[in-house]
Design an enzyme around this catalytic site. Structure first.
Site, PDB file in Angstrom:
ATOM      1  N   HIS A 133      42.457  63.676 -54.784  1.00 59.01           N
ATOM      2  CA  HIS A 133      42.758  64.877 -55.568  1.00 59.01           C
ATOM      3  C   HIS A 133      44.249  65.158 -55.444  1.00 59.01           C
ATOM      4  O   HIS A 133      44.827  65.060 -54.357  1.00 59.01           O
ATOM      5  CB  HIS A 133      41.936  66.047 -55.025  1.00 59.01           C
ATOM      6  CG  HIS A 133      42.343  67.359 -55.616  1.00 59.01           C
ATOM      7  ND1 HIS A 133      42.433  67.553 -56.977  1.00 59.01           N
ATOM      8  CD2 HIS A 133      42.712  68.533 -55.035  1.00 59.01           C
ATOM      9  CE1 HIS A 133      42.829  68.786 -57.210  1.00 59.01           C
ATOM     10  NE2 HIS A 133      43.009  69.407 -56.053  1.00 59.01           N
ATOM     11  N   ASN A 161      48.590  70.070 -60.258  1.00 56.54           N
ATOM     12  CA  ASN A 161      47.176  70.082 -59.889  1.00 56.54           C
ATOM     13  C   ASN A 161      46.357  70.520 -61.112  1.00 56.54           C
ATOM     14  O   ASN A 161      46.390  71.693 -61.482  1.00 56.54           O
ATOM     15  CB  ASN A 161      46.984  71.039 -58.706  1.00 56.54           C
ATOM     16  CG  ASN A 161      45.547  71.118 -58.232  1.00 56.54           C
ATOM     17  OD1 ASN A 161      44.635  70.602 -58.877  1.00 56.54           O
ATOM     18  ND2 ASN A 161      45.338  71.775 -57.110  1.00 56.54           N
ATOM     19  N   CYS A 176      38.246  71.880 -57.451  1.00 57.42           N
ATOM     20  CA  CYS A 176      38.953  70.582 -57.419  1.00 57.42           C
ATOM     21  C   CYS A 176      38.047  69.431 -57.004  1.00 57.42           C
ATOM     22  O   CYS A 176      38.400  68.270 -57.193  1.00 57.42           O
ATOM     23  CB  CYS A 176      40.152  70.668 -56.493  1.00 57.42           C
ATOM     24  SG  CYS A 176      41.354  71.883 -57.060  1.00 57.42           S
TER      25      CYS A 176
HETATM   26  N1  ACO Z   1      59.541  78.821 -54.625  1.00 57.16           N
HETATM   27  C1  ACO Z   1      60.334  79.201 -53.602  1.00 57.16           C
HETATM   28  N2  ACO Z   1      59.837  79.719 -52.467  1.00 57.16           N
HETATM   29  C2  ACO Z   1      58.502  79.867 -52.374  1.00 57.16           C
HETATM   30  C3  ACO Z   1      57.634  79.501 -53.410  1.00 57.16           C
HETATM   31  C4  ACO Z   1      58.199  78.958 -54.577  1.00 57.16           C
HETATM   32  N3  ACO Z   1      57.461  78.568 -55.619  1.00 57.16           N
HETATM   33  N4  ACO Z   1      56.359  79.750 -53.020  1.00 57.16           N
HETATM   34  C5  ACO Z   1      56.428  80.266 -51.781  1.00 57.16           C
HETATM   35  N5  ACO Z   1      57.722  80.335 -51.402  1.00 57.16           N
HETATM   36  C6  ACO Z   1      58.255  80.817 -50.125  1.00 57.16           C
HETATM   37  C7  ACO Z   1      57.303  81.731 -49.409  1.00 57.16           C
HETATM   38  O1  ACO Z   1      57.437  83.065 -49.881  1.00 57.16           O
HETATM   39  C8  ACO Z   1      57.775  81.586 -47.969  1.00 57.16           C
HETATM   40  O2  ACO Z   1      58.922  82.371 -47.805  1.00 57.16           O
HETATM   41  P1  ACO Z   1      59.200  83.130 -46.401  1.00 57.16           P
HETATM   42  O3  ACO Z   1      59.313  82.037 -45.373  1.00 57.16           O
HETATM   43  O4  ACO Z   1      60.453  83.876 -46.660  1.00 57.16           O
HETATM   44  O5  ACO Z   1      57.992  84.002 -46.186  1.00 57.16           O
HETATM   45  C9  ACO Z   1      58.193  80.124 -47.896  1.00 57.16           C
HETATM   46  O6  ACO Z   1      58.419  79.701 -49.250  1.00 57.16           O
HETATM   47  C10 ACO Z   1      57.163  79.223 -47.254  1.00 57.16           C
HETATM   48  O7  ACO Z   1      55.903  79.512 -47.843  1.00 57.16           O
HETATM   49  P2  ACO Z   1      54.582  78.789 -47.397  1.00 57.16           P
HETATM   50  O8  ACO Z   1      53.422  79.357 -48.152  1.00 57.16           O
HETATM   51  O9  ACO Z   1      54.506  78.793 -45.901  1.00 57.16           O
HETATM   52  O10 ACO Z   1      54.894  77.301 -47.891  1.00 57.16           O
HETATM   53  P3  ACO Z   1      54.070  75.987 -47.635  1.00 57.16           P
HETATM   54  O11 ACO Z   1      54.961  74.972 -47.069  1.00 57.16           O
HETATM   55  O12 ACO Z   1      52.755  76.248 -46.955  1.00 57.16           O
HETATM   56  O13 ACO Z   1      53.712  75.511 -49.114  1.00 57.16           O
HETATM   57  C11 ACO Z   1      51.911  75.471 -50.706  1.00 57.16           C
HETATM   58  C12 ACO Z   1      52.926  76.344 -49.947  1.00 57.16           C
HETATM   59  C13 ACO Z   1      52.685  74.501 -51.556  1.00 57.16           C
HETATM   60  C14 ACO Z   1      51.076  76.385 -51.571  1.00 57.16           C
HETATM   61  C15 ACO Z   1      51.030  74.720 -49.697  1.00 57.16           C
HETATM   62  O14 ACO Z   1      50.544  75.599 -48.704  1.00 57.16           O
HETATM   63  C16 ACO Z   1      49.863  74.019 -50.346  1.00 57.16           C
HETATM   64  O15 ACO Z   1      50.010  73.085 -51.091  1.00 57.16           O
HETATM   65  N6  ACO Z   1      48.617  74.433 -50.022  1.00 57.16           N
HETATM   66  C17 ACO Z   1      47.433  73.773 -50.503  1.00 57.16           C
HETATM   67  C18 ACO Z   1      47.129  74.050 -51.941  1.00 57.16           C
HETATM   68  C19 ACO Z   1      45.903  73.246 -52.350  1.00 57.16           C
HETATM   69  O16 ACO Z   1      45.616  72.211 -51.795  1.00 57.16           O
HETATM   70  N7  ACO Z   1      45.146  73.669 -53.280  1.00 57.16           N
HETATM   71  C20 ACO Z   1      43.998  72.808 -53.600  1.00 57.16           C
HETATM   72  C21 ACO Z   1      42.925  73.445 -54.047  1.00 57.16           C
HETATM   73  S1  ACO Z   1      43.219  74.256 -55.576  1.00 57.16           S
HETATM   74  C22 ACO Z   1      41.669  74.532 -56.257  1.00 57.16           C
HETATM   75  O17 ACO Z   1      40.668  74.225 -55.693  1.00 57.16           O
HETATM   76  C23 ACO Z   1      41.619  75.239 -57.568  1.00 57.16           C
END
Ligand code: ACO
Length: 335
Positions: A260, A290, A119
């Protein structure tokens, strides 16, 4: 390519972007994985993303963005002497995607290569092209960020498949002749010790594809989302401050932040730390998700074309991605 040493500044004289036709909404995704529109919107800010056709490669999307950028700059393909393509989804391991783009756009005089910084790829590629220009090694360069993330996300993993989309963005960079300072300062950083938190394990020399690892779905992106999130906020904030300081500017000088586009919560957290109101932050991830190396040039393209970014504006680009890698660039807009 010319090889004389001179001291130029480098300015962006053209921008272009392209996304595939097919739109995949949150509602569409909810039919195939256990998710829903509300979760995706509130946790990420994404409503829909564009998905490339099966026969549409990264180079096809990149070529369309490239032609748009050439038209915007009023440049002919043969004037480009350097093409740097940032991508983690090359058409194939070899030749480079840049060489494919060259063939599809008539950049017959360009030295062409790809760089891999996920990214952060566009900021890295811009930095490379900038250095070619200011040393006189290039007169007119093209930088493209492109990714076909739909080819590497696991469509059975709701934790990642909702985040990504496909697209391409391109800019033309050339030695400046006007008032603008162009690219003023850039900082790029990496920390390979954290490579495991965001990775694709199989398909390279460490783990060539086998029936077994394909069965284990190891050819797809794996991400420790929470850890990535925390690193993204801290790293993007710190590198923004460092780069602004190098540029001799402060937050209040910046007309537009183009971050980004990974997650709206990451973007708002950074804006808050930078004391920048969201009205001065360019976002489009609601529509594209993304697109990895393409997010910044796609957002830049939209903000320039709709008149938000104007001649003379100071613009901060900041990115974070797998590697880990992160980077920022401060630009004064205009030729
Ligand atoms: N739909 C419904 N529920 C979901 C989904 C979904 N799509 N995905 C995860 N959940 C659930 C999980 O299983 C978890 O359930 P649980 O509490 O029963 O265990 C709950 O939602 C919370 O999950 P978290 O992973 O803690 O959710 P979070 O608020 O952290 O959001 C996310 C996840 C969106 C992935 C976030 O962490 C994020 O954006 N991270 C950064 C990603 C990023 O910046 N990437 C950039 C680089 S990419 C690259 O370089 C190629």
């Amino acid at each position: 390519m010319a090889n004389s040493i001179s001291q130029n500044n480098a300015v962006i004289t053209g921008v272009g972007g392209w996304v595939p036709e097919k739109v995949l909404t949150n509602e569409d995704l909810a039919k195939t994985v256990d998710t829903n529109d509300e979760w995706i919107r509130t946790r990420t800010g994404i409503s829909e993303r564009h998905i490339a056709a099966p026969d549409e490669a990264s180079s096809d999307m990149a070529a369309k963005a490239a032609l748009a950028a050439l038209e915007d700059a009023g440049s002919k393909p043969e004037e480009i002497d350097l093409l740097v393509v940032a991508t983690i989804t090359p058409d194939s391991a070899m030749p480079s995607t840049a060489c494919h783009v060259q063939a599809k756009t008539g950049l017959v005089n360009a030295t062409c290569f790809d760089i891999s910084a996920a990214c952060t790829g566009f900021v890295y590629a811009l930095d490379i092209a900038h250095k070619y220009i200011i040393t006189g090694a290039s007169k007119k360069a093209m930088v493209i960020g492109v990714d076909k993330m739909s080819a590497v996300v696991d469509w059975q993993d709701r934790g990642t498949c909702v985040l990504f989309g496909d697209g391409a963005g391109a800019i033309i960079l050339e030695a400046g002749s006007g008032e603008s300072r162009g690219i003023i300062a850039t900082t790029t950083k990496s920390d390979g010790r954290l490579s495991s938190i965001l990775r694709i394990e199989a398909g390279g020399s460490a783990m060539p594809l086998t029936a077994e690892n394909i069965g284990e779905r190891r050819q797809y992106i794996k991400m420790e989302g929470n850890i990535v999130f925390k690193h993204a906020v801290r790293s993007m904030y710190e590198i923004s401050e460092e780069t602004l300081e190098k540029a001799g500017l402060t937050h209040s000088d910046i007309a537009w932040v183009v971050p980004h586009q990974a997650n709206m919560r990451i973007i708002t957290a950074i804006a808050e730390k930078l004391e920048t109101p969201m009205e001065r932050v360019v976002t489009n991830l609601e529509r594209y998700g993304n697109t990895t190396a393409a997010t910044i040039p796609l957002a830049l393209n939209e903000a320039v074309k709709d008149g938000r970014i104007k001649e003379g504006d100071y613009v901060l680009l900041v990115a974070f991605g797998a590697g880990l890698t992160w980077g920022a660039s401060v630009i004064q807009w205009g030729g």
